[in-house]
Design an enzyme around this catalytic site. Structure first.
Site, short mmCIF file in Angstrom:
data_model
loop_
_atom_site.label_atom_id
_atom_site.label_comp_id
_atom_site.label_asym_id
_atom_site.label_seq_id
_atom_site.Cartn_x
_atom_site.Cartn_y
_atom_site.Cartn_z
N UNK A 18 41.88 40.75 50.56
CA UNK A 18 43.09 41.55 50.33
C UNK A 18 44.31 40.98 51.03
CB THR A 48 52.20 59.02 45.05
OG1 THR A 48 50.99 59.10 44.28
CG2 THR A 48 53.11 60.19 44.69
CB SER A 49 51.85 53.59 46.22
OG SER A 49 53.19 53.24 46.00
CG ASP A 50 46.72 58.14 44.47
OD1 ASP A 50 45.75 57.70 45.12
OD2 ASP A 50 47.00 59.34 44.42
N GLY A 138 33.35 41.19 30.58
CA GLY A 138 34.40 40.70 31.46
C GLY A 138 35.25 39.64 30.80
CG HIS A 139 39.27 37.54 30.19
ND1 HIS A 139 39.14 37.14 28.88
CD2 HIS A 139 40.35 36.88 30.68
CE1 HIS A 139 40.11 36.28 28.58
NE2 HIS A 139 40.85 36.10 29.67
CB THR A 140 35.99 33.54 32.55
OG1 THR A 140 35.94 33.00 31.22
CG2 THR A 140 34.71 34.31 32.83
CG ASP A 226 40.78 52.48 48.65
OD1 ASP A 226 41.96 52.69 48.34
OD2 ASP A 226 40.06 51.66 48.04
#
Length: 347
Positions: A18, A48-50, A138-140, A226
């Site tokens: 991160u 609210t940037s949740d 998924g995707h690559t 989180d």
């Protein structure tokens, strides 16, 4: 550890986990021109940037939608897959939902052994299985720096959604994982931490927030978020601003990973900490707290724990239940005050 290939994933990237995210100040500049989306069925958007979006499907079901991906913070491909998947699934747990389907997001250099990618995907798949969700594709993209994560959909009852904007004065704050992953991961990249500390931080990052979220059932919880790339104080500030309150944080009660304090004192700190600090510190009142502790509070977290706002009278019982359900910390770390000049007070 699984994944026997001798490869240094962390040496293939400029920033890890991160800490590789765009800083909050630059991100705010990029988002300022986006149109606001209004829909009576949209229960939680990006105002609210949740942690995730929540969209009402009917009277009994709402869809949670989120995605997250990042660069490696460990060298073991299987463990990287586990950590990245746990981090992606966390946003659903932060809304107190249940993940149902997930899709892989993959960037990987095609010049490298594809069995390495296979181990990353295996680690991610095992965490999806642990969560009870289904991996459906998924995707690559062929990329110089490896990146991995998930797009996750979950379900929650519309009346039970917990956003980061519901904290109330009088609440206590509970944190469910120790912090310091960005600093310790930086130390790991420089081979400056003990093996026992490496094992500890990997365990923490790979641990699903599922168990802490499940412990919330039956408690009158007001708000949840989180703790990830914007650090403990960054996400706490989002909760405070969204709720119109001030959060008072007790620095001595914050659970901190082994060696994080020593590394912070030596200046072994990721660039993301400085970006977070620059963006947030004007809204933080610090009362006699040492600089290295403040640096840890600004440190970008990878697959961090939940920050829960709950009425004070229920806080101890909830923390005890979280511990019995498998939470790694579940510590009461502060309280919610009526709005003051600053969003955050650290004592």
């Amino acid at each position: 550890m699984k994944g026997s290939k001798e490869i240094k994933l962390t040496q293939m990237v400029t920033a890890s986990g991160u800490a590789a995210k765009i800083g909050p100040e630059d991100l705010a500049k990029a988002l300022v021109g986006l149109p606001k989306m209004f829909d009576e069925r949209l229960l939680v958007g990006f105002d609210t940037s949740d942690d995730a979006a929540v969209y009402r499907l009917d009277d009994d079901k709402a869809l949670i939608q989120t995605l997250d991906f990042f660069t490696p913070m460990v060298d073991d491909p299987y463990l990287f897959g586990q950590i990245a998947a746990s981090n992606s699934l966390s946003d659903v747990y932060a809304m107190v939902g249940k993940p149902i389907v997930a899709m892989n997001i993959v960037c990987f250099p095609s010049c490298h052994d594809m069995s390495i990618l296979g181990e990353i995907l295996k680690g991610g798949a095992d965490k999806v299985i642990e969560s009870g969700a289904i991996l459906v594709g998924g995707h690559t993209v062929d990329d110089k720096e490896p990146k991995y994560g998930l797009s996750v959909a979950g379900l929650v009852h519309p009346d039970k959604v917990l956003a980061n904007s519901g904290a109330r004065p009088g609440d206590a704050l509970i944190l469910t994982k120790p912090i310091g992953t960005g600093i310790v991961s930086t130390g790991m990249k420089a081979a400056m931490v003990q093996k026992s500390t490496e094992d500890e931080v990997v365990k923490i990052m790979a641990h699903l927030n599922k168990y802490a979220a499940e412990a919330l059932d039956g408690f009158n919880v007001n708000s949840v978020t989180d703790i990830t790339g914007f650090g403990f104080l960054g996400h706490a500030a989002e909760m405070a601003k969204g709720s119109g309150v001030t959060l008072e944080i007790s620095s001595k009660d914050i659970p901190i990973m082994s060696e994080a304090e020593e590394l912070a004192k030596m200046g072994i700190i990721p660039a993301g900490m400085y970006r977070n600090k620059k963006f947030i510190q004007s809204d933080v009142l610090c009362e006699g707290v040492s600089e290295h502790i403040m640096d840890i509070l600004y440190d970008p977290q990878t697959s961090g724990g939940l920050l829960v706002s709950v009425p004070q009278e229920h806080a101890r019982a909830l923390a005890d239940k979280m511990t019995s359900c498998g939470s790694l910390a579940a510590k009461i770390v502060g309280r919610v005050l009526s709005k003051e000049e600053k969003s955050i007070i650290v004592i």
